[in-house]
Design an enzyme around this catalytic site. Structure first.
Site, PDB file in Angstrom:
ATOM      1  N   ASP A 131     -28.611  -2.739  57.131  1.00 35.89           N
ATOM      2  CA  ASP A 131     -28.273  -1.518  56.418  1.00 35.89           C
ATOM      3  C   ASP A 131     -28.925  -1.501  55.047  1.00 35.89           C
ATOM      4  O   ASP A 131     -28.342  -1.060  54.065  1.00 35.89           O
ATOM      5  CB  ASP A 131     -26.756  -1.409  56.242  1.00 35.89           C
ATOM      6  CG  ASP A 131     -26.075  -1.156  57.569  1.00 35.89           C
ATOM      7  OD1 ASP A 131     -26.738  -0.559  58.435  1.00 35.89           O
ATOM      8  OD2 ASP A 131     -24.925  -1.549  57.734  1.00 35.89           O
TER       9      ASP A 131
ATOM     10  N   ASP B 278     -30.754   0.257  53.453  1.00 31.45           N
ATOM     11  CA  ASP B 278     -30.816   1.460  52.639  1.00 31.45           C
ATOM     12  C   ASP B 278     -29.452   2.074  52.360  1.00 31.45           C
ATOM     13  O   ASP B 278     -29.316   2.935  51.512  1.00 31.45           O
ATOM     14  CB  ASP B 278     -31.720   2.504  53.304  1.00 31.45           C
ATOM     15  CG  ASP B 278     -33.150   2.011  53.314  1.00 31.45           C
ATOM     16  OD1 ASP B 278     -33.532   1.324  52.345  1.00 31.45           O
ATOM     17  OD2 ASP B 278     -33.859   2.274  54.296  1.00 31.45           O
TER      18      ASP B 278
ATOM     19  N   ASP C  20     -25.080   1.407  52.013  1.00 30.02           N
ATOM     20  CA  ASP C  20     -24.225   0.632  51.138  1.00 30.02           C
ATOM     21  C   ASP C  20     -24.408  -0.860  51.392  1.00 30.02           C
ATOM     22  O   ASP C  20     -24.246  -1.351  52.495  1.00 30.02           O
ATOM     23  CB  ASP C  20     -22.774   1.031  51.431  1.00 30.02           C
ATOM     24  CG  ASP C  20     -21.869   0.589  50.307  1.00 30.02           C
ATOM     25  OD1 ASP C  20     -22.380   0.045  49.327  1.00 30.02           O
ATOM     26  OD2 ASP C  20     -20.647   0.790  50.435  1.00 30.02           O
TER      27      ASP C  20
ATOM     28  N   ASN D 149     -14.233  -0.188  46.642  1.00 32.19           N
ATOM     29  CA  ASN D 149     -13.955   1.128  47.217  1.00 32.19           C
ATOM     30  C   ASN D 149     -15.026   1.411  48.255  1.00 32.19           C
ATOM     31  O   ASN D 149     -16.104   1.906  47.947  1.00 32.19           O
ATOM     32  CB  ASN D 149     -13.958   2.204  46.122  1.00 32.19           C
ATOM     33  CG  ASN D 149     -13.627   3.583  46.694  1.00 32.19           C
ATOM     34  OD1 ASN D 149     -13.614   3.770  47.922  1.00 32.19           O
ATOM     35  ND2 ASN D 149     -13.376   4.533  45.817  1.00 32.19           N
ATOM     36  N   ASP D 150     -14.681   1.083  49.487  1.00 33.77           N
ATOM     37  CA  ASP D 150     -15.671   1.164  50.560  1.00 33.77           C
ATOM     38  C   ASP D 150     -16.041   2.613  50.898  1.00 33.77           C
ATOM     39  O   ASP D 150     -17.015   2.857  51.592  1.00 33.77           O
ATOM     40  CB  ASP D 150     -15.103   0.447  51.796  1.00 33.77           C
ATOM     41  CG  ASP D 150     -16.195  -0.267  52.583  1.00 33.77           C
ATOM     42  OD1 ASP D 150     -17.260  -0.548  51.992  1.00 33.77           O
ATOM     43  OD2 ASP D 150     -15.986  -0.531  53.778  1.00 33.77           O
TER      44      ASP D 150
ATOM     45  N   ASN E  65     -17.032  -0.383  38.733  1.00 37.81           N
ATOM     46  CA  ASN E  65     -17.899  -1.556  38.895  1.00 37.81           C
ATOM     47  C   ASN E  65     -17.167  -2.774  39.462  1.00 37.81           C
ATOM     48  O   ASN E  65     -17.707  -3.876  39.453  1.00 37.81           O
ATOM     49  CB  ASN E  65     -18.605  -1.908  37.580  1.00 37.81           C
ATOM     50  CG  ASN E  65     -17.619  -2.108  36.440  1.00 37.81           C
ATOM     51  OD1 ASN E  65     -16.421  -2.319  36.692  1.00 37.81           O
ATOM     52  ND2 ASN E  65     -18.094  -2.051  35.223  1.00 37.81           N
TER      53      ASN E  65
ATOM     54  N   ILE F  33     -11.388  -4.329  35.844  1.00 38.21           N
ATOM     55  CA  ILE F  33     -10.957  -3.836  34.530  1.00 38.21           C
ATOM     56  C   ILE F  33     -11.056  -2.311  34.539  1.00 38.21           C
ATOM     57  O   ILE F  33     -12.166  -1.771  34.703  1.00 38.21           O
ATOM     58  CB  ILE F  33     -11.858  -4.417  33.413  1.00 38.21           C
ATOM     59  CG1 ILE F  33     -11.800  -5.945  33.440  1.00 38.21           C
ATOM     60  CG2 ILE F  33     -11.444  -3.863  32.059  1.00 38.21           C
ATOM     61  CD1 ILE F  33     -12.874  -6.621  32.608  1.00 38.21           C
TER      62      ILE F  33
ATOM     63  N   GLU G 124     -11.858  -0.868  29.730  1.00 39.20           N
ATOM     64  CA  GLU G 124     -13.248  -1.309  29.896  1.00 39.20           C
ATOM     65  C   GLU G 124     -14.011  -1.150  28.573  1.00 39.20           C
ATOM     66  O   GLU G 124     -14.830  -1.990  28.221  1.00 39.20           O
ATOM     67  CB  GLU G 124     -13.922  -0.535  31.044  1.00 39.20           C
ATOM     68  CG  GLU G 124     -15.382  -0.886  31.290  1.00 39.20           C
ATOM     69  CD  GLU G 124     -15.637  -1.879  32.433  1.00 39.20           C
ATOM     70  OE1 GLU G 124     -14.814  -1.962  33.363  1.00 39.20           O
ATOM     71  OE2 GLU G 124     -16.666  -2.575  32.376  1.00 39.20           O
TER      72      GLU G 124
ATOM     73  N   SER H 284     -32.993 -21.362  52.389  1.00 34.35           N
ATOM     74  CA  SER H 284     -31.762 -21.924  52.939  1.00 34.35           C
ATOM     75  C   SER H 284     -31.053 -22.856  51.949  1.00 34.35           C
ATOM     76  O   SER H 284     -29.836 -22.990  51.996  1.00 34.35           O
ATOM     77  CB  SER H 284     -32.066 -22.692  54.227  1.00 34.35           C
ATOM     78  OG  SER H 284     -33.100 -23.631  53.992  1.00 34.35           O
TER      79      SER H 284
END
Ligand SMILES: *[C@@H]1O[C@H](CO)[C@@H](O)[C@H](O)[C@H]1NC(C)=O
Ligand SMILES: *[C@@H]1O[C@H](CO)[C@@H](O)[C@H](O)[C@H]1NC(C)=O
Ligand SMILES: *[C@@H]1O[C@H](CO)[C@@H](O)[C@H](O)[C@H]1NC(C)=O
Ligand SMILES: *[C@@H]1O[C@H](CO)[C@@H](O)[C@H](O)[C@H]1NC(C)=O
Length: 575
Positions: free
Chosen positions: A184, A186, A188, A207-208, A229, A233, A245, A263
């Protein structure tokens, strides 16, 4: 470092190999250049050795030993199911051969998981009386009258070509495809799940559902209403109406750490318990599914981006944890962009998975640590395949141009040099490999020779009895380190400054000796190649101290509000 995860994830479980090759996308094949049938051979020898030793340890039949091994494996990722399938398919032959005192080499050649091609040397792990080999193999073949399943065992299509297994293979294949990292690239890049390139690899999302919320960004509207972010905070101090913040982080120059590595940086680790018959129990494989979903890497424990407490004697923190301790506003701002088999040559294949928005995000400390694969490969003549200094210069310049186009202004890039890998042979060759400890019959020298014979070594140049070759490899590594040093002094970029640091393994060996350790205790016991967790943490400690001394601006200031942040936000939502 050249150990492509597909060999080694399957090594203790060779039955996964045919599925593995099905599930491997092309770029993975480019990273790992070993022959597919050598994986099958290594896996077979490992598993048959373990079965043989389990029978010995428990004074049981071979059949009971196989049953025991399968019973120990977890259900997850079809591990137990696959084990029983393999027993069903090959168990009878393995029983017959081991009961006739054949060793794992003979078993695997008889079952054709290992093959000696015409004009090629015989590859074996255990000592072989040369004149007896042909005779022994012939005898073994007599014991095993060719069964109909045998032809499916040959490398290539594998057991999945058995009609009644096709369905389960499909399922397993899908499970592995879902584990393809960076698919993925490109969308999230942050996740609320640990594995499959989730928060073991980069700071956990908070926050998905909102792609504008992720670790490392500058706060949106001082995070008065939500934690944009993910540093834990946010909100407004009810006493004075000032957002926390702003109060705690403004002017503190937050920054994240990003590793571009191989690795070693991802902390490749195969638990010795997985192949040590005398220690095997029901709990032995409990973390195997997780490890497989992380490509057999343990970035959550690594020296650069690890965030979990050390499992080793070494209590020194990772670079990320130190940056967080210095400024709690840095909470969760880490990215481990490292990959098994990565080098300056193939970094461009996954560099895009780095996530940094030049306009929205905080600056970053990027550590470039391709410490081996530019000189390490498994070729029978490894020297021509090594990266030349000229090629390294242009590869690295390309990477730096990409970084300059993606890193926020005020970032820092630190090159790690290459180590001198001669300590591997010097400290390990006479010691017993975990597979050889029970019967004192497999040393690292034998293991290295076996892998070189199969052209499946992660680093033929250093893991070799040929001293001339080891010296040549070290010379090239030094030239490449000097090239990095040259780039760091010569080249200038507008969005970051550039530093070079030696990969001083000898110094951490000295430190370890001072603490009462032995040099070999710093190497991964199963692969006999990677720095282990203790080494990784010691290296991080040395790295930190040197940067602090020479380039303190890279680390930023101590945040005076750290105690208040802890008081108001506790562990800031954890990792
Ligand atoms: C192992 O098992 C065999 C047969 O069950 C028995 O005769 C022998 O004494 C056992 N050996 C040990 C060391 O327990
Ligand atoms: C997503 O987060 C951003 C950054 O905090 C915010 O500006 C935006 O309103 C959020 N979107 C939604 C749908 O909540
Ligand atoms: C980056 O910031 C420095 C000062 O910190 C400034 O001198 C420089 O012009 C900036 N570069 C760019 C490309 O904005
Ligand atoms: C040792 O390595 C060197 C360099 O690759 C090679 O020229 C030489 O033939 C090797 N010696 C043996 C005995 O394989």
């Amino acid at each position: 470092m050249k150990f492509p995860w597909k060999i080694l994830m399957a090594a203790p479980l060779f039955f996964l190999l045919p599925l593995q090759s099905l599930a491997s996308p092309a770029y993975r094949d480019q990273l790992g250049t070993t022959h597919s049938n050598s994986h099958t051979c290594i896996g077979c020898v490992l598993v048959v050795s373990v079965i043989d030793q389990l029978a010995q340890v428990h004074n049981s039949t071979v059949e009971a030993a196989m049953e025991r091994l399968c019973s120990y494996l977890p259900e997850k990722l079809f591990l137990k199911t696959t084990c029983y399938l393999v027993v069903y398919l090959f168990g009878r032959d393995i029983v017959k051969l081991l009961s006739a005192d054949m060793n794992a080499d003979v078993v695997c050649h008889t079952l054709e998981f290992c093959k000696q091609d015409a004009g090629q040397p015989l590859c074996h792990l255990y000592p072989v009386p040369k004149e007896a080999w042909k005779f022994t193999l012939e005898k073994a073949r007599q014991i095993v009258k060719k069964s109909p399943t045998l032809k499916y065992s040959r490398s290539g299509s594998g057991i999945c070509s058995l009609p009644f297994l096709a369905k389960i293979c499909q399922k397993i294949k899908r499970a592995f495809e879902n584990s393809v990292p960076f698919k993925d690239a490109d969308s999230d890049k942050y996740s609320i799940f640990p594995t499959l390139r989730g928060y073991h690899w980069r700071g956990r999302d908070c926050n998905d559902n909102n792609k504008s919320v992720y670790p490392g960004r500058r706060p949106d509207n001082w995070d008065a209403h939500q934690d944009s972010n993910c540093n834990g905070i946010w909100g407004v101090d009810p006493k004075d109406g000032i957002p926390y913040e702003k109060k705690f982080c403004e002017g503190s120059q937050p920054r994240g750490v990003i590793l571009l590595g191989d690795s070693a940086g991802a902390h490749f680790h195969i638990s010795p318990e997985w192949i040590t018959a005398s220690q095997m129990s029901l709990n032995t494989f409990s973390d195997l599914p997780m490890a497989l979903s992380d490509e057999l890497d343990w970035p959550q424990l690594s020296g650069i981006t690890g965030f979990l407490d050390s499992t080793s004697r070494i209590k020194e923190n990772s670079i990320y944890l130190r940056l967080r301790e210095r400024n709690r506003c840095n909470h969760r701002d880490y990215q481990n962009i490292a990959k098994n088999g990565a080098s300056s040559q193939n970094l461009k294949q996954f560099l895009e998975s780095l996530s940094r928005n030049q306009l929205l995000d905080h600056p970053a400390i990027v550590i470039y640590a391709m410490i081996g694969n530019d000189v390490c490969n498994g070729k029978s003549d490894p020297v021509p395949a090594m990266t030349t200094p000229e090629k390294l210069y242009s590869n690295v310049m390309e990477t730096l141009k990409y970084l300059n186009a993606h890193l926020p202004n005020g970032s820092h890039v630190v090159f790690y040099g290459l180590p001198d890998g001669t300590f591997l042979w010097d400290n390990l060759h006479h010691r017993y490999h975990p597979l050889g400890q029970l019967n004192k019959d497999v040393t690292y020298a034998q293991m290295y020779t076996f892998l070189n014979c199969l052209q499946a070594s992660p680093c033929h140049g250093w893991m070799s009895s040929n001293k001339t070759l080891r010296t040549l490899t070290s010379e090239r590594a030094e030239q490449l380190s000097n090239t990095l040093k040259k780039i760091a002094t010569r080249e200038k970029f507008s969005n970051f400054d550039l530093f070079y640091m030696d990969f001083a393994f000898q110094e951490i060996v000295q430190e370890w000796l001072k603490r009462g350790g032995q040099p070999w205790e710093l190497i991964e016991p199963v692969d006999g190649f990677h720095p282990n967790e203790a080494a990784s943490r010691l290296l991080a400690d040395l790295f930190w101290k040197r940067v602090q001394l020479q380039w303190p601006q890279v680390l930023g200031k101590e945040n005076p509000f750290n105690p208040q942040i802890e008081q108001v936000f506790g562990d800031q939502g954890g990792h």
